[in-house]
Design an enzyme around this catalytic site. Structure first.
Site, PDB file in Angstrom:
ATOM      1  N   GLU A  15       0.833  -1.207   0.000  1.00 49.25           N
ATOM      2  CA  GLU A  15       0.000   0.000   0.000  1.00 49.25           C
ATOM      3  C   GLU A  15       0.862   1.249   0.000  1.00 49.25           C
ATOM      4  O   GLU A  15       2.078   1.193   0.209  1.00 49.25           O
ATOM      5  CB  GLU A  15      -0.868   0.024   1.274  1.00 49.25           C
ATOM      6  CG  GLU A  15      -2.269  -0.518   1.108  1.00 49.25           C
ATOM      7  CD  GLU A  15      -3.218   0.500   0.510  1.00 49.25           C
ATOM      8  OE1 GLU A  15      -2.749   1.515  -0.040  1.00 49.25           O
ATOM      9  OE2 GLU A  15      -4.441   0.266   0.561  1.00 49.25           O
ATOM     10  N   ASN A 100      -4.960   3.813   7.562  1.00 51.16           N
ATOM     11  CA  ASN A 100      -4.863   3.313   6.197  1.00 51.16           C
ATOM     12  C   ASN A 100      -4.070   4.341   5.384  1.00 51.16           C
ATOM     13  O   ASN A 100      -3.047   4.823   5.853  1.00 51.16           O
ATOM     14  CB  ASN A 100      -6.257   3.047   5.624  1.00 51.16           C
ATOM     15  CG  ASN A 100      -6.238   2.159   4.398  1.00 51.16           C
ATOM     16  OD1 ASN A 100      -5.387   1.274   4.279  1.00 51.16           O
ATOM     17  ND2 ASN A 100      -7.160   2.370   3.487  1.00 51.16           N
ATOM     18  N   ASP A 118     -10.548  -4.975  11.274  1.00 56.31           N
ATOM     19  CA  ASP A 118     -11.063  -6.137  10.553  1.00 56.31           C
ATOM     20  C   ASP A 118     -11.560  -5.801   9.155  1.00 56.31           C
ATOM     21  O   ASP A 118     -11.888  -6.712   8.383  1.00 56.31           O
ATOM     22  CB  ASP A 118     -12.192  -6.793  11.359  1.00 56.31           C
ATOM     23  CG  ASP A 118     -11.672  -7.545  12.574  1.00 56.31           C
ATOM     24  OD1 ASP A 118     -10.465  -7.853  12.600  1.00 56.31           O
ATOM     25  OD2 ASP A 118     -12.464  -7.806  13.497  1.00 56.31           O
ATOM     26  N   ASP A 201      -9.846   2.628  -4.147  1.00 52.26           N
ATOM     27  CA  ASP A 201      -8.841   2.478  -3.091  1.00 52.26           C
ATOM     28  C   ASP A 201      -7.925   3.709  -3.124  1.00 52.26           C
ATOM     29  O   ASP A 201      -8.391   4.830  -3.022  1.00 52.26           O
ATOM     30  CB  ASP A 201      -8.083   1.169  -3.309  1.00 52.26           C
ATOM     31  CG  ASP A 201      -7.472   0.608  -2.043  1.00 52.26           C
ATOM     32  OD1 ASP A 201      -6.877   1.379  -1.275  1.00 52.26           O
ATOM     33  OD2 ASP A 201      -7.564  -0.614  -1.809  1.00 52.26           O
TER      34      ASP A 201
END
Length: 296
Positions: A15, A100, A118, A201
């Site tokens: 990422e 993130n 999760d 994303d």
């Protein structure tokens, strides 16, 4: 146009790619392997630093080293030793959240958002996260609450618009942006995706102001004109799980694209063995903008 594998060693959930123009290397994270990576495209050498929590993004620090948004804290990272020094903590009321995606604005503030841990495994916690801004003085501003999966960020070439993705909103949103204060206002949607086929994303922006958005489960990066709300083109990859992208290379004309293999069955992994690798796209005829460093 050519799509090839840049880094063949697959990660679990690579990422947050960032081109460090100071060293001409690509920085990125593996969220699940809890590591920060740096890759030199000239030598092909990759360095890997394990840390004690899940990193969502990494950016260079103007004073040296790097800064990560990891777990529920912003932390300085010593790139030689891997030592983390906490700069600020967030989501104290939600300790199981994790950061993130994130990146810096042109004033050197680091923006990054959280999600329920999760969510990485498909067990979504709607509205559990927030978008935060780490200012240069190390204070933290909460810009948005009620976020499900905080994701891609980008700013227009003139820094008057901030673009943002909350993946489970299935859209790219725009804000009017005051660079002097770091204040986003007037939220509106500029592009919407079909939830049945695409999960937006990470993203980046090119020098013409067009957005490049990685579609998790869509196996492609799409170029979008946010001013007209139209898709201009799509680049397909040999994996469904593309996660983010950035422009890099000495001329900022190579698109680097990260991917993941988390939650893939053995059969899916056999069918898509390059999942988790980092790809490079050349010959696009587009150029990016330099990635910014954290100024604090």
């Amino acid at each position: 146009m050519s799509v090839t594998v840049a880094i063949a060693e697959p990660g679990e959930h690579t990422e947050g790619p960032h081109w460090d123009h100071r060293t001409n290397t690509l920085m990125y994270v593996d969220l699940l392997d809890q590591c920060v990576c740096r890759w030199d495209p000239v030598t092909g050498r990759k360095g890997k630093l394990k840390i004690d929590c899940s990193p969502g993004c990494v950016v260079p620090r103007a004073s040296g080293g790097a800064v990560v948004a990891a777990g529920t804290r912003f932390a300085a990272l010593d790139l030689q030793t891997g030592q983390l020094t906490t700069l600020a903590e967030v989501n104290r009321d939600k300790p199981t959240n994790i950061f993130n995606d994130g990146k810096c604005d042109a004033a050197g503030r680091l923006w990054a958002g959280t999600m329920g841990k999760d969510s990485v495994f498909g067990k979504f916690e709607f509205g559990a996260g927030s978008l935060f801004c780490l200012n240069a003085d190390r204070t933290v501003t909460k810009a948005l609450g009620g976020v499900s999966i905080s994701n891609g960020l980008a700013w227009s070439p003139d820094n008057t618009v901030m673009y943002y993705i909350d993946s489970l909103q299935f859209s790219v949103d725009a804000f009017d942006f005051d660079l002097s204060t770091g204040t986003p206002t007037n939220r509106r949607k500029v592009f919407t995706f079909d939830p049945a086929t695409s999960v937006p994303d990470g993203m980046t922006i090119d020098s013409d102001g067009h957005l490049w958005i990685a579609l998790l489960h869509g196996g492609q990066v799409v170029q979008v004109d946010p001013n007209t709300g139209t898709q201009l083109r799509a680049v397909k990859f040999p994996t469904d799980r593309v996660t983010s992208c950035c422009f890099g290379g000495p001329n900022l004309d190579v698109l680097y694209v990260t991917s993941a293999r988390v939650n893939m069955s053995a059969e899916q992994t056999l069918q898509q063995p390059l999942s988790g690798c980092v790809f490079q796209v050349t010959g696009l005829g587009a150029k990016g903008r330099p990635g910014m460093s954290y100024m604090g």
